[in-house]
Design an enzyme around this catalytic site. Structure first.
Site, PDB file in Angstrom:
ATOM      1  CG  HIS A  21      94.512  63.098  66.378  1.00 27.12           C
ATOM      2  ND1 HIS A  21      93.447  63.226  65.516  1.00 27.12           N
ATOM      3  CD2 HIS A  21      95.617  63.216  65.611  1.00 27.12           C
ATOM      4  CE1 HIS A  21      93.896  63.438  64.280  1.00 27.12           C
ATOM      5  NE2 HIS A  21      95.217  63.414  64.319  1.00 27.12           N
ATOM      6  CG  ASP A  23      97.857  61.612  62.499  1.00 26.22           C
ATOM      7  OD1 ASP A  23      96.867  61.434  61.775  1.00 26.22           O
ATOM      8  OD2 ASP A  23      98.079  62.684  63.095  1.00 26.22           O
ATOM      9  CD  GLU A 126      93.797  65.456  61.720  1.00 26.08           C
ATOM     10  OE1 GLU A 126      94.271  66.332  62.460  1.00 26.08           O
ATOM     11  OE2 GLU A 126      94.434  64.436  61.371  1.00 26.08           O
ATOM     12  CG  HIS A 153      94.314  68.733  58.477  1.00 25.08           C
ATOM     13  ND1 HIS A 153      95.478  68.907  57.778  1.00 25.08           N
ATOM     14  CD2 HIS A 153      94.659  68.187  59.681  1.00 25.08           C
ATOM     15  CE1 HIS A 153      96.504  68.476  58.516  1.00 25.08           C
ATOM     16  NE2 HIS A 153      96.031  68.044  59.677  1.00 25.08           N
ATOM     17  CG  HIS A 194      93.390  70.681  62.624  1.00 25.89           C
ATOM     18  ND1 HIS A 194      94.581  71.184  62.160  1.00 25.89           N
ATOM     19  CD2 HIS A 194      93.669  69.431  63.062  1.00 25.89           C
ATOM     20  CE1 HIS A 194      95.530  70.288  62.297  1.00 25.89           C
ATOM     21  NE2 HIS A 194      95.002  69.200  62.862  1.00 25.89           N
ATOM     22  CG  HIS A 215      94.787  66.693  67.648  1.00 26.60           C
ATOM     23  ND1 HIS A 215      93.587  66.563  67.009  1.00 26.60           N
ATOM     24  CD2 HIS A 215      95.698  66.948  66.662  1.00 26.60           C
ATOM     25  CE1 HIS A 215      93.738  66.749  65.713  1.00 26.60           C
ATOM     26  NE2 HIS A 215      95.019  66.994  65.471  1.00 26.60           N
ATOM     27  CG  ASP A 323      98.917  65.204  66.337  1.00 32.97           C
ATOM     28  OD1 ASP A 323      98.556  64.288  65.569  1.00 32.97           O
ATOM     29  OD2 ASP A 323      99.179  66.349  65.930  1.00 32.97           O
TER      30      ASP A 323
END
Length: 395
Positions: A21, A23, A126, A153, A194, A215, A323
């Site tokens: 993961h 971003d 996500e 999420h 999540h 993650h 992450d």
């Protein structure tokens, strides 16, 4: 005598990191509205980002699941459109840097990228809000290269409960279970980061394919709802799934959990979203930190989680999901994507074998995608695409 860090770098040359993961696409959206000339990741972007090509190479990264995340305040068709923009951003990066990045849709593609010395680039959505309650949209995302979807999420959706929201449907609704089945049919990995523990268990009850946690770390080591309870980790061997430990300090260090709650309250009190990483929000964060020193996680903190996850789930069922560019703070030694060798060196110092580390960094993640592909081939012989709707199944 060869140092642990030198041994770690040598190992990563053969068995590079598959990170679950990152971003970067959202950071590019927020910082420069996808102007990738303004954030050319072929040059040093350390002033703005955790990620650029040079640091990916230094970190020994061989495959990256790029998150095509969109915030949950985007709903309905707006969420779908934003997800498409995120997908397009990843596609632009792959096209712009062909010597470094290679699109990967399969486990075989990941191995091909490794043999070519390129970084396999995969996409992960996500949050199930990205499909707007549509199985056809789910299939379209798969066709566009999305190879996992995190079911939620930070907020519940109509058919699945989030770890950081109040219970809604008790895990997965009937439509949520159909989403999992359709993901199995497509070959899209079910990502249980999540989600609430009830959702984790419900998904494991339904799925025919291995799951991932892209993650998430161990709740027994740090009691945060974003982490994985031991009873769920214990189910991974039978499922074949992989839990990818995250580096986010507020998920891995208990003292950081408490500090972050206060820092988030401070952001909200000043009118910012608690996940905001804009310059204005970060200025406020830094002022808060000056008055209230932040507890510092380290590579050893993350290694504590991996030790526990290996003990509970087994070496075949763990991985890494940093992450990066999705968190304001990172552990010392894991400051950005160049830091993975420091974690591997820490694990070497703890007696982890080369064979175990090769599974952690590369083998497990490649295997789990290949297994999901095999399940999809089988499922497609038994059933066609589902056209179920939320209204029909959940009323």
């Amino acid at each position: 005598m060869t140092s642990s860090l030198e041994r770690a770098r040598e190992l990563l040359r053969e068995f590079p990191v598959v990170d679950g993961h990152n971003d970067l696409p959202w950071a590019l959206r927020e910082q420069v509205t996808y102007d990738i000339d303004a954030r050319d990741i072929a040059t040093d972007q350390s002033a703005h980002l955790h990620t650029d090509l040079g640091r990916l190479r230094s970190g020994g990264v061989g495959a990256q699941f790029w998150s095509v995340y969109v915030r949950t305040d985007l709903t309905g068709d707006a969420a779908v459109s934003a997800t498409l923009e995120q997908i397009d951003c990843v596609d632009q990066l792959i096209a712009r840097y062909p010597k470094d990045l290679r699109e990967a849709l399969t486990a075989a593609d990941m191995e091909a990228a490794r043999s070519e010395g390129r970084i396999a680039s995969l996409k992960g959505a996500e949050g199930g809000h990205s499909i707007n309650n549509s199985l056809a949209t789910l299939r379209a995302l798969y066709a566009l290269g999305v190879r996992y979807m995190t079911l939620t999420h930070n907020d519940n959706i109509a058919w699945a409960d989030s770890a950081t929201d109040e219970p809604g449907v008790g895990g997965l609704s009937a439509f949520g279970r159909e989403v999992v089945r359709e993901m199995n049919r497509e070959g899209m990995l079910v990502d249980l980061s999540h989600v609430a523990a009830t959702t984790m268990r419900a998904a494991l009850d339904v799925t025919e394919a291995p799951v991932i946690f892209s993650h998430s770390s161990a709740r027994a080591v740090c009691d945060h709802p974003r982490n994985i309870p031991d009873d769920v980790l214990e189910r991974l061997p039978a499922n074949g799934g992989v839990a990818m430990a995250t580096f986010v300090p507020k998920f891995v260090l208990q003292a950081a959990v408490d500090w972050t709650a206060a820092a988030d309250d401070n952001l909200r009190a000043h009118g910012f979203h608690h996940l905001d990483t804009s310059p204005e929000a970060m200025k406020l964060h830094r002022a808060f930190e000056a008055a209230h020193p932040r507890p510092i996680a380290t590579a050893a903190t993350v290694a504590d989680h991996l030790d526990h996850m290996r003990d509970v789930a087994g070496i075949d069922h763990i991985g890494i999901g940093g992450d990066y560019d999705g968190t304001a703070f990172t552990p010392d030694g894991l400051d950005d994507v160049s830091g993975y060798p420091n974690l591997v060196a820490e694990l070497l110092d703890r007696g982890w074998s080369t064979a175990d580390l090769a599974k952690l960094t590369w083998g497990n993640a490649v295997r789990v995608l290949g297994d999901a592909e095999a399940v999809a081939r089988d499922v497609r012989t038994r059933r066609g695409p589902s056209n179920a709707t939320l209204a029909a199944l959940d009323g």
